[in-house]
Enzyme design. Structure first.
Site, PDB file in Angstrom:
ATOM      1  N   ASP A 112      36.757 -74.265 -23.976  1.00  0.00           N
ATOM      2  CA  ASP A 112      37.921 -74.445 -24.867  1.00  0.00           C
ATOM      3  C   ASP A 112      37.443 -75.067 -25.915  1.00  0.00           C
ATOM      4  OD1 ASP A 112      41.460 -73.773 -24.246  1.00  0.00           O
ATOM      5  OD2 ASP A 112      40.662 -75.210 -25.903  1.00  0.00           O
TER       6      ASP A 112
ATOM      7  N   ASP B 151      33.942 -72.744 -29.603  1.00  0.00           N
ATOM      8  CA  ASP B 151      34.642 -72.146 -30.363  1.00  0.00           C
ATOM      9  C   ASP B 151      34.455 -70.805 -30.687  1.00  0.00           C
ATOM     10  OD1 ASP B 151      35.925 -71.070 -32.799  1.00  0.00           O
ATOM     11  OD2 ASP B 151      34.852 -72.317 -34.020  1.00  0.00           O
TER      12      ASP B 151
ATOM     13  N   TYR C  30      48.429 -61.362 -35.067  1.00  0.00           N
ATOM     14  CA  TYR C  30      48.374 -61.469 -33.783  1.00  0.00           C
ATOM     15  C   TYR C  30      48.446 -59.844 -32.979  1.00  0.00           C
ATOM     16  CZ  TYR C  30      49.550 -62.607 -28.943  1.00  0.00           C
ATOM     17  OH  TYR C  30      49.815 -62.786 -27.582  1.00  0.00           O
TER      18      TYR C  30
ATOM     19  N   LYS D  21      45.110 -58.091 -31.218  1.00  0.00           N
ATOM     20  CA  LYS D  21      45.264 -57.736 -29.780  1.00  0.00           C
ATOM     21  C   LYS D  21      45.095 -56.144 -29.593  1.00  0.00           C
ATOM     22  CE  LYS D  21      46.104 -61.652 -27.888  1.00  0.00           C
ATOM     23  NZ  LYS D  21      45.071 -62.382 -26.928  1.00  0.00           N
TER      24      LYS D  21
ATOM     25  N   THR E  96      54.759 -70.460 -21.422  1.00  0.00           N
ATOM     26  CA  THR E  96      53.603 -71.370 -21.685  1.00  0.00           C
ATOM     27  C   THR E  96      54.367 -72.181 -22.965  1.00  0.00           C
ATOM     28  OG1 THR E  96      52.583 -69.817 -23.179  1.00  0.00           O
ATOM     29  CG2 THR E  96      51.841 -69.819 -20.913  1.00  0.00           C
TER      30      THR E  96
HETATM   31  N1  LIG Z   1      52.142 -66.824 -23.306  1.00  0.00           N
HETATM   32  C1  LIG Z   1      52.410 -65.488 -23.618  1.00  0.00           C
HETATM   33  O1  LIG Z   1      53.654 -65.113 -23.515  1.00  0.00           O
HETATM   34  C2  LIG Z   1      51.540 -64.512 -23.988  1.00  0.00           C
HETATM   35  C3  LIG Z   1      51.828 -63.110 -23.999  1.00  0.00           C
HETATM   36  C4  LIG Z   1      50.832 -62.260 -24.315  1.00  0.00           C
HETATM   37  C5  LIG Z   1      49.566 -62.507 -24.307  1.00  0.00           C
HETATM   38  N2  LIG Z   1      49.084 -63.820 -24.192  1.00  0.00           N
HETATM   39  C6  LIG Z   1      47.719 -63.945 -24.201  1.00  0.00           C
HETATM   40  O2  LIG Z   1      47.303 -64.937 -23.413  1.00  0.00           O
HETATM   41  C7  LIG Z   1      46.317 -65.613 -23.717  1.00  0.00           C
HETATM   42  C8  LIG Z   1      46.564 -67.279 -23.377  1.00  0.00           C
HETATM   43  O3  LIG Z   1      47.923 -67.589 -24.093  1.00  0.00           O
HETATM   44  P1  LIG Z   1      48.815 -69.005 -23.776  1.00  0.00           P
HETATM   45  O4  LIG Z   1      50.048 -68.512 -23.638  1.00  0.00           O
HETATM   46  O5  LIG Z   1      48.004 -69.636 -22.306  1.00  0.00           O
HETATM   47  O6  LIG Z   1      48.185 -70.016 -25.015  1.00  0.00           O
HETATM   48  P2  LIG Z   1      47.842 -71.296 -25.195  1.00  0.00           P
HETATM   49  O7  LIG Z   1      48.105 -71.653 -26.633  1.00  0.00           O
HETATM   50  O8  LIG Z   1      48.426 -72.264 -24.264  1.00  0.00           O
HETATM   51  O9  LIG Z   1      46.467 -71.175 -24.750  1.00  0.00           O
HETATM   52  C9  LIG Z   1      45.234 -70.723 -25.885  1.00  0.00           C
HETATM   53  C10 LIG Z   1      44.236 -71.686 -25.719  1.00  0.00           C
HETATM   54  O10 LIG Z   1      43.195 -71.126 -26.541  1.00  0.00           O
HETATM   55  C11 LIG Z   1      42.346 -72.235 -27.149  1.00  0.00           C
HETATM   56  N3  LIG Z   1      41.752 -71.903 -28.382  1.00  0.00           N
HETATM   57  C12 LIG Z   1      42.308 -71.686 -29.511  1.00  0.00           C
HETATM   58  N4  LIG Z   1      41.288 -71.411 -30.501  1.00  0.00           N
HETATM   59  C13 LIG Z   1      40.205 -71.474 -29.663  1.00  0.00           C
HETATM   60  C14 LIG Z   1      38.846 -71.296 -30.047  1.00  0.00           C
HETATM   61  N5  LIG Z   1      38.508 -71.068 -31.472  1.00  0.00           N
HETATM   62  N6  LIG Z   1      37.719 -71.207 -29.206  1.00  0.00           N
HETATM   63  C15 LIG Z   1      38.164 -71.297 -27.977  1.00  0.00           C
HETATM   64  N7  LIG Z   1      39.355 -71.752 -27.460  1.00  0.00           N
HETATM   65  C16 LIG Z   1      40.379 -71.784 -28.484  1.00  0.00           C
HETATM   66  C17 LIG Z   1      43.389 -73.309 -27.149  1.00  0.00           C
HETATM   67  O11 LIG Z   1      42.962 -74.593 -27.640  1.00  0.00           O
HETATM   68  C18 LIG Z   1      44.450 -73.305 -26.109  1.00  0.00           C
HETATM   69  O12 LIG Z   1      43.856 -73.876 -24.976  1.00  0.00           O
HETATM   70  C19 LIG Z   1      46.204 -65.379 -25.342  1.00  0.00           C
HETATM   71  O13 LIG Z   1      45.171 -64.369 -25.418  1.00  0.00           O
HETATM   72  C20 LIG Z   1      47.561 -65.069 -25.554  1.00  0.00           C
HETATM   73  O14 LIG Z   1      47.245 -64.014 -26.838  1.00  0.00           O
HETATM   74  C21 LIG Z   1      50.074 -64.763 -23.943  1.00  0.00           C
END
Ligand SMILES: NC(=O)c1ccc[n+]([C@@H]2O[C@H](COP(=O)([O-])OP(=O)(O)OC[C@H]3O[C@@H](n4cnc5c(N)ncnc54)[C@H](O)[C@@H]3O)[C@@H](O)[C@H]2O)c1
Length: 259
Positions: A37, A63, A153, A157, A190
């Protein structure tokens, strides 16, 4: 027998809501896990939490949008864990914005992290993976629908789902037969989802009523839990899914299926 015994896994976005759940479930199932991360504040505590529960995990900074960062990560994982079997790409960047209002740099950053990150990850990790490796890319239901206030976004995706299929076709031709699949989560509880509610809440409409309106669109009647995605990722990453490649698993409480 644990389902990921002897496997080494990288989970990008491992310090986030869904990524953390995936790291914990994978470690519980016997994998050694690299919590990858960009957050050096949250990442180490996720690895620590897993170790204190008896699992094996290490925080490694990544990153996802930087190919040099990927090369360093893969070298570190192979050096410390002795190989690589599983990659889950969950890192993303996706600030809200519509086509007429989104600044160019927000669009660019969404694609740099979300889509380029998946490409660099698949390319770099696959070169180091052992036979019967598995890649799981976390997409979103947003990939399938017009999303007025989330254009970057949703588009990023969609590209993740398309890249998943193309990579699956290519890796199926190669001797290691690495499988590549995507998960499209619906609304999952989340901190990122809470931020989305804040962004979507319109003037005169509370976050609570915005959330209630969203929940009414979900046939199963509730927002999902990060473990719902972690269990889907466990299936796709494990040998139980040995004949599954190039597809996506929609985990959304029925949201997309509704007429
Ligand atoms: N939460 C939802 O409802 C939901 C719905 C559909 C899809 N998703 C997908 O699930 C995945 C996780 O989402 P989440 O809800 O846990 O989000 P989150 O924001 O809690 O976690 C995302 C993580 O990515 C990290 N990150 C950001 N930029 C980065 C980079 N350049 N390099 C490495 N790490 C990086 C952040 O530090 C964070 O820890 C994502 O791909 C999101 O699109 C989530």
């Amino acid at each position: 027998m644990k389902r990921l015994e002897g496997k080494v896994a990288i989970v990008t976005g491992g310090a986030g809501g869904i990524g953390t759940a995936i790291c914990r479930v994978f470690a519980r199932e016997g994998a050694r896990v690299a919590v990858a991360d960009v957050s050096e504040r949250r990442g180490p505590s996720v690895a620590e939490m897993i170790r204190s529960a008896g699992g094996e995990a290490q925080f490694m900074r990544l990153d996802a949008g930087d190919p040099a960062s990927w090369r360093a990560l893969i070298d570190a994982v192979v050096g410390q864990f002795g190989g690589l079997d599983i990659l889950v790409n969950a890192a993303y960047s996706g600030k809200a914005g519509a086509v007429d209002t989104m600044p160019d740099d927000v669009w660019d950053e969404a694609f740099r992290v979300t889509t380029d990150g998946v490409f660099y990850g698949m390319k770099t990790a696959a070169a180091a993976m052992r036979a019967r490796g598995a890649i799981v890319n976390i997409a979103s239901v947003a990939a399938y629908r017009g999303s007025t206030h989330n254009i970057a976004y949703a588009a990023a995706k969609s590209a993740v789902i398309s890249a998943t299929k193309s990579a699956a076709m290519r890796f199926a031709e190669l001797p290691h037969k690495i499988r590549v699949n995507a998960i499209a989560p619906g609304m999952i509880q989340t901190p990122a989802l809470e931020k989305t509610f804040v962004a979507l809440a319109r003037e005169g409409r509370s976050i609570e009523s915005t959330k209630a309106a969203m929940v009414r669109q979900i046939p199963l009647g509730e927002i999902g839990d990060p473990n719902d995605i972690a269990h889907a990722a466990l299936f796709l990453a494990s040998d139980d899914a040995r004949y599954v490649t190039g597809t996506e698993l929609i985990v959304d409480g029925g949201f997309l299926a509704r007429w």
